[in-house]
Enzyme design. Structure first.
Site, PDB file in Angstrom:
ATOM      1  N   GLU A  45     -43.341   5.415  34.380  1.00 33.78           N
ATOM      2  CA  GLU A  45     -42.174   5.191  35.221  1.00 33.78           C
ATOM      3  C   GLU A  45     -41.054   4.742  34.280  1.00 33.78           C
ATOM      4  O   GLU A  45     -41.245   3.780  33.533  1.00 33.78           O
ATOM      5  CB  GLU A  45     -42.515   4.071  36.212  1.00 33.78           C
ATOM      6  CG  GLU A  45     -41.711   4.086  37.461  1.00 33.78           C
ATOM      7  CD  GLU A  45     -42.074   2.912  38.362  1.00 33.78           C
ATOM      8  OE1 GLU A  45     -43.244   2.475  38.358  1.00 33.78           O
ATOM      9  OE2 GLU A  45     -41.163   2.447  39.057  1.00 33.78           O
ATOM     10  N   ARG A 270     -57.292  -1.544  32.360  1.00 32.16           N
ATOM     11  CA  ARG A 270     -56.097  -1.582  31.525  1.00 32.16           C
ATOM     12  C   ARG A 270     -56.334  -2.466  30.309  1.00 32.16           C
ATOM     13  O   ARG A 270     -57.181  -3.349  30.316  1.00 32.16           O
ATOM     14  CB  ARG A 270     -54.867  -2.016  32.314  1.00 32.16           C
ATOM     15  CG  ARG A 270     -54.940  -3.362  32.994  1.00 32.16           C
ATOM     16  CD  ARG A 270     -53.571  -3.758  33.572  1.00 32.16           C
ATOM     17  NE  ARG A 270     -52.944  -2.742  34.399  1.00 32.16           N
ATOM     18  CZ  ARG A 270     -51.676  -2.352  34.278  1.00 32.16           C
ATOM     19  NH1 ARG A 270     -50.881  -2.882  33.391  1.00 32.16           N
ATOM     20  NH2 ARG A 270     -51.184  -1.444  35.069  1.00 32.16           N
ATOM     21  N   LYS A 280     -44.047  -4.864  32.539  1.00 26.34           N
ATOM     22  CA  LYS A 280     -42.688  -4.446  32.203  1.00 26.34           C
ATOM     23  C   LYS A 280     -41.656  -5.358  32.842  1.00 26.34           C
ATOM     24  O   LYS A 280     -40.615  -5.629  32.257  1.00 26.34           O
ATOM     25  CB  LYS A 280     -42.454  -3.005  32.650  1.00 26.34           C
ATOM     26  CG  LYS A 280     -42.992  -1.999  31.657  1.00 26.34           C
ATOM     27  CD  LYS A 280     -42.592  -0.583  32.030  1.00 26.34           C
ATOM     28  CE  LYS A 280     -43.529  -0.041  33.093  1.00 26.34           C
ATOM     29  NZ  LYS A 280     -43.323   1.379  33.362  1.00 26.34           N
TER      30      LYS A 280
HETATM   31  P1  ATP Z   1     -46.488  -2.295  33.965  1.00 23.80           P
HETATM   32  O1  ATP Z   1     -47.510  -2.990  34.790  1.00 23.80           O
HETATM   33  O2  ATP Z   1     -46.393  -2.765  32.568  1.00 23.80           O
HETATM   34  O3  ATP Z   1     -45.147  -2.177  34.616  1.00 23.80           O
HETATM   35  P2  ATP Z   1     -47.120   0.314  34.897  1.00 23.80           P
HETATM   36  O4  ATP Z   1     -48.517   0.684  35.143  1.00 23.80           O
HETATM   37  O5  ATP Z   1     -46.302   0.038  36.073  1.00 23.80           O
HETATM   38  O6  ATP Z   1     -47.075  -0.822  33.801  1.00 23.80           O
HETATM   39  P3  ATP Z   1     -46.310   2.936  34.264  1.00 23.80           P
HETATM   40  O7  ATP Z   1     -45.061   3.401  33.639  1.00 23.80           O
HETATM   41  O8  ATP Z   1     -46.572   3.292  35.664  1.00 23.80           O
HETATM   42  O9  ATP Z   1     -46.345   1.395  34.051  1.00 23.80           O
HETATM   43  O10 ATP Z   1     -47.536   3.350  33.361  1.00 23.80           O
HETATM   44  C1  ATP Z   1     -47.740   4.641  32.882  1.00 23.80           C
HETATM   45  C2  ATP Z   1     -49.195   4.839  32.617  1.00 23.80           C
HETATM   46  O11 ATP Z   1     -49.659   3.874  31.684  1.00 23.80           O
HETATM   47  C3  ATP Z   1     -50.015   4.670  33.869  1.00 23.80           C
HETATM   48  O12 ATP Z   1     -50.926   5.735  33.940  1.00 23.80           O
HETATM   49  C4  ATP Z   1     -50.713   3.352  33.683  1.00 23.80           C
HETATM   50  O13 ATP Z   1     -51.963   3.373  34.285  1.00 23.80           O
HETATM   51  C5  ATP Z   1     -50.823   3.246  32.170  1.00 23.80           C
HETATM   52  N1  ATP Z   1     -50.835   1.857  31.761  1.00 23.80           N
HETATM   53  C6  ATP Z   1     -49.918   0.913  32.041  1.00 23.80           C
HETATM   54  N2  ATP Z   1     -50.274  -0.281  31.543  1.00 23.80           N
HETATM   55  C7  ATP Z   1     -51.458  -0.083  30.906  1.00 23.80           C
HETATM   56  C8  ATP Z   1     -52.358  -0.923  30.179  1.00 23.80           C
HETATM   57  N3  ATP Z   1     -52.103  -2.228  30.011  1.00 23.80           N
HETATM   58  N4  ATP Z   1     -53.473  -0.368  29.670  1.00 23.80           N
HETATM   59  C9  ATP Z   1     -53.726   0.929  29.831  1.00 23.80           C
HETATM   60  N5  ATP Z   1     -52.936   1.778  30.503  1.00 23.80           N
HETATM   61  C10 ATP Z   1     -51.807   1.284  31.033  1.00 23.80           C
HETATM   62 MG    MG Z   2     -47.206   2.094  37.406  1.00 29.74          MG
END
Ligand code: ATP
Ligand code: MG
Length: 571
Positions: A45, A270, A280
């Site tokens: 995102e 994760r 984020k």
């Molecule tokens: P955040 O919680 O940091 O905002 P998010 O999951 O909302 O992270 P996205 O941009 O949606 O951020 O993430 C893109 C991809 O990265 C998704 O498929 C998510 O599952 C993966 N991802 C995000 N954080 C992690 C993590 N800590 N470990 C492994 N994969 C991750």
């Molecule tokens: Mg997400």
């Protein structure tokens, strides 16, 4: 940016590195599911910079595609116009490329599918599986119930297909204000899985989108967009993190009702790192409130910050591989990440001498106006890296902490009347401590023993300590930035009652302005990495360093606590 040319991308490469996701894929291939195709995607995102957790997911998704001769798409899940920005899109593209991965011509945006998603929603309405709800968001929340108590049916739930279609069209056409109506799936208000209690599909948002401009005033919710976007792209394995496990029945329901290609969702744990925040939202808070100097501040856990600090792409890929893929949440020790870069730089980086907190030394029995060149080995781990010549003369700098006026019992470096070896040079002896009026030590007067030149035949005499130094006249000035952990507790985000910002380490950055480096470092390019002997690994800062004003970042210290842990575990 040059790391990737030399090192072959190896994430997920070792075939011995089996994990449960690969077992699922192997089984699918055996059964010729999806004609044996493997097609993954990384779906960020664009509402922040990528962090080390994302790097894990990138290495996994692109790595699997590579292992199975498949494909991996990059798709921006840009369904929330309020929080998204092209700055983030650009940084994400840049970071994934730097990590060494290639989506070829498959760069996609969920916003490219807005029309298709709208058509899918119309189909659900026509089939009686979705309805326009005119309740407020608060009312909808209240009617949702709790996991142990069933929800209440909305008074708008039984609207006719015709009415729903008309209202939904009007929502799209901009006839209503934000919040007046939403589109909901009609599933089940009493199931224990809250995700299935008539989830929202669309809401009205009169908001400008960074790609679609003002074309749309209704925006799909993430849950509605995500699975269908995967389906449209023909993704075979939708890999996501564990918190989406309870979304899976909902995604399956959508795909089944629409009767379209059905990717298999697979959840993994994760990546969590000790002493590190990985949300984020919280990282944005650090940036906006200026606790750090931007998303790429070398103390941040973002990919751009690691790059600026001096981490290589291969060290991050190797780290991702080492942590593996887990089904249960856990926390990885930050020491493992540090181990990964240290291990690489130990092999690849040249050694140089730098004095961070200089103390002047005058060698009183060394001729004035004489400079000799001494030979120093560039990298004992790599013979091909050769050697260099470093100047030595009457005035030198050593580290302040390599001298103690009243040495404690186990101090074997320089002190009054005692000897120490200067690396690649001679044994010197401290004869006199010179102080200013206030009693501060300003310089040391020493003598050297000309018979003890390093590498010479006579140099048999041994002393207990060897220290680094630079020539006072020929050395160059630099600023050196020492980084420590940004947080001073292992789990800064875990205490719900406390603000994570209370755990910020006040000593996470130390800027040293008067460092002295050996002259060969004069024209170091931005991003070059060195081992400063006895001090750690350092990198020329890409943001602030100039030829006139060199700035170095400490990448990592020399002490490897992870190697120690491993050794202890083995014995
Ligand atoms: P955040 O919680 O940091 O905002 P998010 O999951 O909302 O992270 P996205 O941009 O949606 O951020 O993430 C893109 C991809 O990265 C998704 O498929 C998510 O599952 C993966 N991802 C995000 N954080 C992690 C993590 N800590 N470990 C492994 N994969 C991750
Ligand atoms: Mg997400």
């Amino acid at each position: 940016m040059d790391d990737n040319k030399k090192t072959e991308v190896s994430a997920d490469s070792s075939s011995s590195n089996k994990n449960f996701i690969r077992e699922i894929i192997d089984e699918d291939i055996k059964n010729n599911k999806n004609d044996g195709r493997v097609h993954t995607r990384f779906p960020p995102e664009p509402n922040g910079y990528l962090h080390i957790g994302h790097a894990k997911s990138i290495c996994l998704n692109f790595g699997l595609a590579k292992t199975y001769n498949g494909k991996c798409n990059l798709r921006f899940d840009d369904t929330n116009p309020a929080k998204e920005d092209v700055e983030y899109v650009d940084s994400i593209i840049n970071d994934i490329k730097w990590l060494g991965f290639d989506w070829e011509d498959r760069l996609f945006f969920a916003s490219d599918y807005f029309e298709q998603l709208y058509e899918y929603a119309v189909k659900l309405i026509k089939d009686g599986h979705a309805y326009v709800d005119s309740s407020s968001i608060e009312e909808i929340k209240e009617m949702r119930g709790t996991p142990t108590q069933p929800g209440t049916l909305s008074p708008y739930r039984e609207r006719s297909v015709e009415e729903n279609l008309k209202l939904f069209e009007e929502m799209k056409a901009g006839k209503y204000k934000d919040g007046e109506h939403v589109l909901r799936a009609k599933i089940d208000m009493s199931t224990p899985n809250m995700k299935l209690r008539d989830p929202l599909l669309y809401r009205i948002r009169h908001e400008h989108h960074h790609r679609t401009g003002d074309t749309w005033c209704i925006y799909p919710l993430y849950d509605w967009a995500h699975g269908q976007s995967d389906s449209i792209e023909g993704i075979t394995h939708s890999i996501c993190t564990l918190e989406f496990e309870n979304h899976r029945p909902l995604y399956d329901w959508f795909l089944d009702k629409l009767g379209i290609h059905h990717p298999q969702q697979i959840e993994f744990a994760r990546l969590n790192l000790s002493y590190t925040i990985m949300s984020k939202r919280k990282l944005l808070e650090l940036v906006e409130n200026k606790f750090v100097d931007g998303w790429d501040d070398p103390r941040m856990p973002t990919i751009s910050a690691y790059r600026r600090r001096g981490y290589t792409a291969s060290s991050i890929r190797n780290f991702s591989e080492k942590v593996g893929v887990a089904k249960r949440d856990g926390v990885i020790d930050l020491a493992l990440l540090e181990h990964s870069i240290r291990e690489e730089l130990n092999k690849s980086s040249n050694r140089v001498m730098a004095v961070l907190r200089p103390l002047k030394i005058v060698i009183t029995n060394y001729p004035e106006n004489k400079t000799e060149l001494l030979t120093a080995v560039n990298n004992p781990e790599d013979e091909s890296s050769g050697s260099r010549e470093i100047p030595f003369s009457r005035e030198l700098y050593i580290e302040q902490h390599d001298f103690q006026e009243n040495p404690h019992r186990k101090f074997f470096r320089l002190s009054p009347g005692r000897e120490v070896r200067l690396r690649y040079a001679y044994i010197i002896k401290c004869e006199e401590v010179i102080k200013d009026e206030t009693g501060n030590i300003v310089e040391l007067h020493c003598t050297y023993d000309p018979e003890t030149k390093s590498g010479s035949a006579q140099s048999q005499r041994k002393v207990k300590g060897t220290i680094h130094w630079v020539d006072a006249d020929k050395s160059i000035d630099a600023e050196v930035r020492l980084y420590d952990r940004l947080f001073n507790v292992p789990a800064p985000g875990s205490d719900k009652d406390k603000d994570f910002k209370d755990f910020i380490n006040p000593d996470s950055l130390e800027i040293l302005k008067n460092c002295k480096l050996e002259p060969g470092l004069q024209n170091s390019q931005s991003g070059s990495r060195f081992q400063f002997e006895r001090l750690g690994y350092f990198c020329v800062d890409s943001k602030y360093s100039t030829n006139e004003n060199l700035v170095f970042n400490r990448i990592v210290t020399l002490r490897d606590s992870w190697a120690k842990i491993e050794k202890r575990n083995k014995s």
